[in-house]
Write an enzyme that holds these catalytic residues in place. Structure first.
Site, mmCIF file in Angstrom:
data_model
loop_
_atom_site.group_PDB
_atom_site.id
_atom_site.type_symbol
_atom_site.label_atom_id
_atom_site.label_comp_id
_atom_site.label_asym_id
_atom_site.label_seq_id
_atom_site.Cartn_x
_atom_site.Cartn_y
_atom_site.Cartn_z
ATOM 1 N N LYS A 135 40.269 26.967 27.232
ATOM 2 C CA LYS A 135 40.278 27.768 26.009
ATOM 3 C C LYS A 135 39.990 26.885 24.799
ATOM 4 O O LYS A 135 40.257 25.686 24.829
ATOM 5 C CB LYS A 135 41.670 28.404 25.819
ATOM 6 C CG LYS A 135 42.008 29.519 26.780
ATOM 7 C CD LYS A 135 43.390 30.073 26.480
ATOM 8 C CE LYS A 135 43.775 31.188 27.460
ATOM 9 N NZ LYS A 135 42.951 32.385 27.364
ATOM 10 N N ARG A 165 45.548 37.586 36.971
ATOM 11 C CA ARG A 165 45.288 38.542 38.048
ATOM 12 C C ARG A 165 45.381 37.880 39.415
ATOM 13 O O ARG A 165 45.718 38.522 40.405
ATOM 14 C CB ARG A 165 43.917 39.204 37.817
ATOM 15 C CG ARG A 165 42.768 38.249 37.816
ATOM 16 C CD ARG A 165 41.512 38.814 37.158
ATOM 17 N NE ARG A 165 41.595 38.815 35.688
ATOM 18 C CZ ARG A 165 40.610 39.245 34.895
ATOM 19 N NH1 ARG A 165 39.511 39.761 35.400
ATOM 20 N NH2 ARG A 165 40.747 39.201 33.583
#
Ligand code: BES
Ligand code: ZN
Ligand code: ZN
Length: 483
Positions: free
Chosen positions: A264, A338
């Protein structure tokens, strides 16, 4: 790790308002309804007190009151006032008064709103100041709930509100813990301590057990970090009842999300300590459930990992085998939530859960879609959707149902494995949910994307900056109202 949370004293007093002993008595005043008690008449006549929502007037030495002060708290139009308004108003009042170092506060709300008001006050009193040294910490120490009638069941209402709000503050403390103080093992330790205090069973699966179970999706995320992963399992069982349903609460517990090799940007990365907010909400919900004792068995599953770009980190293009047997192509290591949830969901199903809810700070895309106002809800079952939406509404946690048609499945096609862990540019919150649906299979399941709602970027008049505790109240209501 963090120590004991200092709790407020909460007491119910059945008396007339004039007799209440407190540093301040909070009295809601409504628009267009002239409040005349405690010398308010002159203030109303002067136009100083209008009853507009959020307008506060602090009266010292109020005429005819035993309390040292009365806070005239503008509550808006009486026909528009509801539980959400009461929660917010009491939170605002608590923050207003504690900033003045006031210690004992009495609340004079209509019995219908006492529960919500008390929640608001306990939540408003919370401050993320654990790591601030010095003695400038201001906090309300005692709350008096005033009942001028003989309201039946008031003690139960007060108790439930206290339990829920304290659990929510516990969740907020966990979320606020920085990642250097709360890695997966410390999160597991916090869960163990909570469970021991509440008489719940807690089990923590470590890497070796997860390897045996074939949790390749979860372990792939964990392998880039020096911090070992943990899968927290907390069990609540109702006494002497045989239930058909078994509710599983699954929460994302990424103690820090750097993005991994798909790293990020530096700007704002510090906020990614809250990537375990879903897991913390489920642990907090279990604390409340242990005390409120719903009729349905509830088990929480919180997969905890740190997503780091270490020398052993998984790479884009890696293919992992999930516990369910499905293979996953990891196209982006930042779509890690996920992956860990996939294995936790499979594990929850194999543990016998008949209904599942997961909560996760899963996507930036849900923030694009719904902003910071609504939790995004995705489901494979309309009945579950209705149950969760009703629970959310009752708890004042705004939640909005999003689509999840099979047509989205093609976005997750992989050339080399059964499924890819990201879709394309569009519908990012839906494709993330679609990925989870693949692992929920035929179990009725709801996914709550809380990326936009689990954290307040700025302080609000009724709440401190930082974690909100969402969707803890929804989870507690869901378990309590299960039929
Ligand atoms: N933890 C983030 C989601 C997130 C983003 C939470 C912003 C709170 C605020 C999640 O693991 C993530 O990085 N998701 C990616 C998915 C993408 C790579 C498909 C995202 O949303 O950008
Ligand atoms: Zn990520
Ligand atoms: Zn994440």
């Amino acid at each position: 790790m963090f120590g004991k949370i200092v709790l407020m004293q909460i007491q119910v007093e059945r008396t007339q308002l004039e007799h209440v002993q407190a540093d301040a008595l909070v009295l809601p005043v409504f628009e267009g309804r002239k409040e005349e008690r405690f010398g308010a008449a002159t203030l109303t006549d002067a136009g100083e007190v209008t009853g507009k929502f959020g307008e506060f007037t602090l009266v010292h030495h109020p005429a005819g009151a035993a309390a040292a002060r009365v806070l005239l708290a503008g509550a808006g139009k009486v026909e528009k006032f509801d539980a959400d308004g009461a929660r917010k108003l009491a939170g605002m009042a608590a923050r207003h008064l504690k900033s003045k170092a006031i210690k004992k506060v009495a609340f004079a709300f209509d019995p219908a709103f006492v529960g919500a008001a008390l929640e608001g006050a306990v939540l408003g009193n919370f401050e993320p100041d654990r790591y601030r040294t010095g003695n400038d910490k201001k906090s309300i120490e005692t709350i008096v709930v005033v009942d001028t009638g003989k309201t039946a069941g008031l003690e139960e209402t007060v108790e439930r509100a206290r339990v829920v709000a304290e659990a929510q503050n516990f969740t907020r403390e966990l979320v606020n813990e920085p990642a250097n103080r709360l890695a997966p093992m410390q999160m597991a330790e916090a869960a163990r301590r909570m469970a021991a205090a509440q008489g719940l069973e807690c089990q923590v699966l470590e890497r070796a057990e997860m390897e045996k179970l074939g949790m390749g999706a979860l372990l792939g995320v964990a392998q880039g970090s020096a911090e070992p992963p943990a899968l927290i399992v907390i069990r609540y069982r109702p006494a002497g009842k045989e239930a058909k349903a078994h509710l599983g609460l699954v929460g994302k517990g990424v103690t820090f999300d750097t993005g991994g090799i798909s790293i990020k940007p530096a700007d704002g990365m510090e906020k990614m300590k809250y990537d375990m907010a879903g897991g913390a909400a489920m642990i907090g919900a279990m604390q409340a459930i242990a005390q409120l004792k719903p009729a349905i068995p509830v088990t929480a599953f919180v997969p905890c990992v740190e997503n780091m770009p270490g020398g052993r980190a998984q790479r884009p293009g890696d293919i992992v085998t999930a516990m369910s047997g499905k293979t996953v192509e990891v196209l982006n290591t930042d779509a890690e939530g996920r992956l860990i949830l996939a294995d936790a969901i499979t594990y929850a199903r194999r543990q016998g859960c008949t209904h599942l809810v997961d909560a996760a700070t899963l996507t930036g895309a849900i923030v694009v879609a719904l902003g910071h106002i609504h939790v995004g809800l995705f489901t494979n079952d309309d009945g579950m959707r209705d149950r969760v939406l009703a629970a959310a509404r009752a708890g004042g946690e705004r939640t909005w149902a999003m689509p999840l048609d099979e047509d989205y499945r093609e976005y997750l096609k992989s050339a080399f494995a059964d499924i890819a862990n990201i879709g394309g540019r569009w519908g990012g919150a839906v494709t993330a949910a679609m990925f989870l649906k693949e692992f929920a299979e035929d179990t009725p399941w709801v996914h709550l994307d809380i990326a936009g709602t689990a954290w307040l970027d700025d302080e609000k008049p009724h709440l401190a900056k930082g974690p909100t505790g969402v969707p803890l109240r929804t989870m507690v209501n869901l378990a309590m109202e299960w039929k």
